[in-house]
Design a protein around this motif. Sequence first.
Motif, PDB file in Angstrom:
ATOM      1  N   LEU A   6     -73.384  83.170 -63.060  1.00 24.46           N
ATOM      2  CA  LEU A   6     -74.207  83.431 -61.888  1.00 24.46           C
ATOM      3  C   LEU A   6     -75.674  83.214 -62.232  1.00 24.46           C
ATOM      4  O   LEU A   6     -76.094  83.515 -63.348  1.00 24.46           O
ATOM      5  CB  LEU A   6     -73.994  84.863 -61.407  1.00 24.46           C
ATOM      6  CG  LEU A   6     -72.631  85.170 -60.815  1.00 24.46           C
ATOM      7  CD1 LEU A   6     -72.564  86.643 -60.446  1.00 24.46           C
ATOM      8  CD2 LEU A   6     -72.346  84.328 -59.598  1.00 24.46           C
ATOM      9  N   PRO A   7     -76.537  82.752 -61.312  1.00 26.22           N
ATOM     10  CA  PRO A   7     -76.183  82.389 -59.950  1.00 26.22           C
ATOM     11  C   PRO A   7     -75.195  81.234 -59.905  1.00 26.22           C
ATOM     12  O   PRO A   7     -75.337  80.282 -60.657  1.00 26.22           O
ATOM     13  CB  PRO A   7     -77.511  81.981 -59.325  1.00 26.22           C
ATOM     14  CG  PRO A   7     -78.547  82.618 -60.190  1.00 26.22           C
ATOM     15  CD  PRO A   7     -77.954  82.607 -61.588  1.00 26.22           C
ATOM     16  N   LEU A   8     -74.224  81.330 -59.044  1.00 24.41           N
ATOM     17  CA  LEU A   8     -73.156  80.344 -58.995  1.00 24.41           C
ATOM     18  C   LEU A   8     -73.684  78.983 -58.581  1.00 24.41           C
ATOM     19  O   LEU A   8     -74.488  78.863 -57.671  1.00 24.41           O
ATOM     20  CB  LEU A   8     -72.082  80.792 -58.005  1.00 24.41           C
ATOM     21  CG  LEU A   8     -71.269  82.000 -58.456  1.00 24.41           C
ATOM     22  CD1 LEU A   8     -70.365  82.448 -57.331  1.00 24.41           C
ATOM     23  CD2 LEU A   8     -70.450  81.639 -59.673  1.00 24.41           C
ATOM     24  N   ALA A   9     -73.189  77.952 -59.226  1.00 21.04           N
ATOM     25  CA  ALA A   9     -73.492  76.589 -58.819  1.00 21.04           C
ATOM     26  C   ALA A   9     -72.284  76.013 -58.112  1.00 21.04           C
ATOM     27  O   ALA A   9     -71.151  76.338 -58.433  1.00 21.04           O
ATOM     28  CB  ALA A   9     -73.822  75.745 -60.051  1.00 21.04           C
ATOM     29  N   VAL A  10     -72.495  75.173 -57.144  1.00 18.67           N
ATOM     30  CA  VAL A  10     -71.423  74.534 -56.414  1.00 18.67           C
ATOM     31  C   VAL A  10     -71.257  73.131 -56.946  1.00 18.67           C
ATOM     32  O   VAL A  10     -72.218  72.403 -57.132  1.00 18.67           O
ATOM     33  CB  VAL A  10     -71.750  74.491 -54.910  1.00 18.67           C
ATOM     34  CG1 VAL A  10     -70.637  73.815 -54.141  1.00 18.67           C
ATOM     35  CG2 VAL A  10     -71.956  75.895 -54.386  1.00 18.67           C
ATOM     36  N   PRO A  86     -66.681  86.611 -65.916  1.00 17.98           N
ATOM     37  CA  PRO A  86     -67.018  87.376 -64.710  1.00 17.98           C
ATOM     38  C   PRO A  86     -67.194  86.520 -63.460  1.00 17.98           C
ATOM     39  O   PRO A  86     -66.802  86.932 -62.363  1.00 17.98           O
ATOM     40  CB  PRO A  86     -68.337  88.068 -65.096  1.00 17.98           C
ATOM     41  CG  PRO A  86     -68.287  88.175 -66.570  1.00 17.98           C
ATOM     42  CD  PRO A  86     -67.564  86.946 -67.045  1.00 17.98           C
ATOM     43  N   SER A  87     -67.799  85.335 -63.602  1.00 21.53           N
ATOM     44  CA  SER A  87     -68.004  84.487 -62.433  1.00 21.53           C
ATOM     45  C   SER A  87     -66.706  83.832 -61.996  1.00 21.53           C
ATOM     46  O   SER A  87     -66.391  83.769 -60.810  1.00 21.53           O
ATOM     47  CB  SER A  87     -69.047  83.410 -62.731  1.00 21.53           C
ATOM     48  OG  SER A  87     -70.301  83.991 -62.966  1.00 21.53           O
ATOM     49  N   LEU A  88     -65.929  83.342 -62.957  1.00 20.62           N
ATOM     50  CA  LEU A  88     -64.679  82.680 -62.613  1.00 20.62           C
ATOM     51  C   LEU A  88     -63.666  83.658 -62.025  1.00 20.62           C
ATOM     52  O   LEU A  88     -62.773  83.260 -61.281  1.00 20.62           O
ATOM     53  CB  LEU A  88     -64.103  81.988 -63.840  1.00 20.62           C
ATOM     54  CG  LEU A  88     -64.914  80.783 -64.336  1.00 20.62           C
ATOM     55  CD1 LEU A  88     -64.367  80.275 -65.656  1.00 20.62           C
ATOM     56  CD2 LEU A  88     -64.938  79.674 -63.300  1.00 20.62           C
ATOM     57  N   ALA A  89     -63.813  84.940 -62.346  1.00 19.92           N
ATOM     58  CA  ALA A  89     -62.910  85.944 -61.779  1.00 19.92           C
ATOM     59  C   ALA A  89     -62.995  85.964 -60.260  1.00 19.92           C
ATOM     60  O   ALA A  89     -62.023  86.321 -59.584  1.00 19.92           O
ATOM     61  CB  ALA A  89     -63.237  87.323 -62.344  1.00 19.92           C
ATOM     62  N   LEU A  90     -64.142  85.558 -59.714  1.00 17.50           N
ATOM     63  CA  LEU A  90     -64.279  85.491 -58.255  1.00 17.50           C
ATOM     64  C   LEU A  90     -63.301  84.484 -57.660  1.00 17.50           C
ATOM     65  O   LEU A  90     -62.948  84.570 -56.479  1.00 17.50           O
ATOM     66  CB  LEU A  90     -65.709  85.097 -57.869  1.00 17.50           C
ATOM     67  CG  LEU A  90     -66.838  86.024 -58.331  1.00 17.50           C
ATOM     68  CD1 LEU A  90     -68.178  85.500 -57.836  1.00 17.50           C
ATOM     69  CD2 LEU A  90     -66.617  87.436 -57.874  1.00 17.50           C
TER      70      LEU A  90
END
Length: 817
Positions: A6-10, A86-90
């Motif tokens: 995070l901040p997440l990139a698209v 943590p981000s990929l868990a989303l």
Amino acid sequence: MKKLLLPLAVSAALAGCGGGETLEDVKQDTKPVTPVASVKFDPSNGVISVPNDILFSGTQDGTLNIPGELDGDSKPLLSRAGYADPSLALGGLDGWSTQMPYQIGLNTPTGVTIDAATVAAPGAVRIFEVVMGDDAQTEACQNLSPALACRVVSELTFGPTGDFVSQLSEDGQNINVIPVKPFKSNTTYITVLTSNIKDTIDGGRSLTPSSTYTLLRQEAPLVTDAQKSLQAVIRSYEQALVSSESIGADEIVYTAAMTTQATGPVVGTIKQLLASTFGTAKQPVVAVPDQDFMSVADKFTDLGLAAALPPELLQAAGGIRYLTGNIQLPQYLSLPKNGEDAALADTYWQALCDNGVAVAAAKAQAGGQLPEPEAGTVDAQCNALSGGQLRDLGIDAQKFVSKYNVIPKEQWIANVPVQITFPLSEAPETGYPVVIMQHGITSKKEDMLSLTLALSQAGFATVAIDHPMHGERGIDVDGDGVDEFNATTKSVLHYMNLQSLLVARDNLRQSTADLLALRFGLNAINAFSQVPLNFNTNDVSFVGQSLGSVVAPSFIAHANLPIENELLKAAEPLFKVGPAALSSGGAGIANFLVESASFGPVVKTAVVQGASDLAVSKKFVSYLQEGAVADCGTFAGSASAFAACAYNTFVANLEAEGDLASIAAINGTVDQFAYASQTVLDTADPLNYAPLVRAVNTPMYMSVVVGGEGENKGDQVIPASTLPRNPLGGSTPLAALMGLETATESKQSTDGTAGRYVVNFSQGHHSSMLTPSFDARTGGTAQGHAQATAEMQRQVATYLASKGLILPITDTTVIAK
């Protein structure tokens, strides 16, 4: 813990880059942007603020499509353990958080400053609840794509007494949107930034859209199908808003949709699965083998606690019978494959079936005819349980449990010890009423025995089990008699797993599922006891301490909600729970962990250690290996105490050095982690079940140690409030959302209606409901702490015994005013 993303990139694929003219190429033909502040939004270059439903783009199973999850053909790149990040868990979630504050990033040219007052004013940020396409309840929306907004339902209210507030971030680079009431679950909202947001130049110039957003909102000559699809999405948002006559097109600067997670369907399904076992060999039952009676006093002696107890308490405990039983509980957490902590990473819940989104897509692609299932599948079971919406055809590689896949896979059956107590006095004609007791984190069921005296004197029998990976439910992987995983004896992180947030979430959900099965299994305790018992299993109450209070709202709500399946209605009364008493619980789990004086430094230590891309992280790791031993060696016997000392000392050293940049980097990283972790934990968070507890009108009592004047600091484990991080975190917001009335004097019903109360204590500590011991971290006095315990136990016992009709408040010296 792996480094945060995070901040997440698209990924570029979201905007369709590659092949022909790109969105970036189109922008080259536009006129130079006026140097005014704009909103950051450029998906083709990975610039997007979250939450944003654009991250559902390309989903194969209805969960968020996080960059790094899938390859170009939408096939999984990650193993189950890969979602420990943590981000990929989303990527395992069917939506966003119902409660977390969020930021929308700004581009501010040099010399341009946003006027903070305009951001904090009504009308600057507006939020609308909307119906999206493919909505079966709205005829006009049924034939639209689910990615498109169809119509506005209502607008949320701005302000501290409304639904949300907004503010400019301290660095002036973000707009913070802060819910003051939780969003509804499984609901889509569109956040709008308006032209009312201005800078401080020339009397105030309005915030502008990014050039990308400007192209997407218009009928610009875009090329690829992905670009056109994103354009259709943005245009649908604005058209739905404008057609509602709630806002003009010229006022809109930016829009973003977010769909919140569905928080109840999975545990609701578990209740139905349990109900379906009624009268069969698979029905959980509390079985009590033949044994000699012993007393609670004898148990205190076995535990080595007798010498520390006052003689009068030990004598009274001799009048309470103590038994042990067991119950077979279905476990949806898989077992770790070895004894390393990393082996827990992939033990989170897995769905039994292929998810409904994948099944529907496969059916459409095959012209309505699905392939025959292979031998050895559970396709027939999935088909029957879901009315044909779920199948087992091997088309869902990840099998995340979500609103599109609500049936978790049973991994194994745990033989769980049950602690049982009841008074020596003769049972009433209807049998002893029963209290289910649930302990706190790092604790064990035996620690609840200190409350049994007050409950036994009020005529109650009690039953208790350990949470998963606590007490007698630790996991011994290699069978050597020593648990590798046990939050009571090893590490709190085995349960509240910061290394794998999906596991932490599902440990909490497993606790709820276990309580539902225990309540259901209690109905057979008299029949399956080889010791004469007379328990009134139609009269069951609940007491939760700490973690027991955190999982309580989900348990109580699901226990008391009606079963919609008519074929299972007969089992509905077998789950019912009457009055409940909670102590030292709280909502916003990630937020109260970060803000906790006890656990906060432990959490922050893990986060900073894992953020390997930060220079300050390397410095901190070096300090842990060298300086911390000298500074915090006296705490070497306790991993959590050592981590707390090391973290606090390290930050104090940074402050003394004037290294504000490193402190800001740490705070920013912790904020990112808190957002990701709370989003993942949301489906297990009590905040999302508090309104359901209120709706089923379960009588509820809650005690909170808020502290008082002078040195009385209040609960140092779960704070009463997590302001300013999150207005919805902590004990007090949970009590408010459950609709509890603050009581400072005795209450007695005059019309037979149970009261629902929260009592705030000025003295005491996190575990005061169980022990009169003094906790110096909280302050106050030893006498005050002992009085708080006596008052809490008296209140709990009387409230439960009176079915919520009476709440005695006799010692007002320990009650906060």
